[in-house]
Write an enzyme that holds these catalytic residues in place. Sequence first.
Site, PDB file in Angstrom:
ATOM      1  N   LYS A 120     -19.185 -35.492 -33.386  1.00  0.00           N
ATOM      2  CA  LYS A 120     -19.824 -35.165 -34.658  1.00  0.00           C
ATOM      3  C   LYS A 120     -20.797 -36.260 -35.065  1.00  0.00           C
ATOM      4  O   LYS A 120     -21.947 -35.982 -35.433  1.00  0.00           O
ATOM      5  CB  LYS A 120     -18.779 -34.959 -35.747  1.00  0.00           C
ATOM      6  N   ASP A 138     -18.809 -30.510 -39.349  1.00  0.00           N
ATOM      7  CA  ASP A 138     -17.826 -31.179 -40.197  1.00  0.00           C
ATOM      8  C   ASP A 138     -16.993 -30.120 -40.906  1.00  0.00           C
ATOM      9  O   ASP A 138     -17.069 -28.931 -40.579  1.00  0.00           O
ATOM     10  CB  ASP A 138     -18.529 -32.109 -41.189  1.00  0.00           C
TER      11      ASP A 138
END
Length: 215
Positions: A120, A138
């Site tokens: 991420k 997320d």
Amino acid sequence: MKKADVDEFFYRLATADPEPTTELQYVNDYTLLVAVVLSAQATDIGVNKATRALFETVRTPQAMLELGEEGLKQHIKTIGLFNAKAKNVIALSRILVDEYGGEVPQSRDLLETLPGVGRKTANVVMNVAFGEETIAVDTHIFRVANRTGLARGKTPRAVEDRLEKVTPPPYRRHAHHWLILHGRYVCKARRPECWRCIVSTLCAFKPKTPAPARA
């Protein structure tokens, strides 16, 4: 969600906000990387408050090493998990100095080898710093993608892979930010604000949340 609806979904988000960007404050690629590492399990607002003074003087990996782990902790102690994060930031700064000439590598695979940097975080840096069409999933994007029916998946990686497939080319550069901002301010976790959502007619979520009654 049907292809035509996906196109319309992103068209509406793009029309409302043509040039979305991260809400993390940074001054260069390195400070962006640090800010994203610090933002894990923390809010952008909290990270910005903690790094405002830090980034006035510390803008390179070498400067971070000179500040040291204890010095960094004093700046970021209001952020969750600050001890572990300080250790990771110092460690990744050392690697950047020793192996990359103090520069942030323009490679997701290389970024993921740095301490405290997962997929991420690497995706955010690749997108924001280098303009790559990556999507960092997320909690906001995971929720929006599943709730709306845009790209359902049981894991963040599954949602990422699905979004990569369904997002129309013109929207891939900014899809990451549109979805995060939509989840942060409209399609909220506890109570999505459907009554003011510009993509509600395309969304699979039911029943739609009504506007709050006026006092």
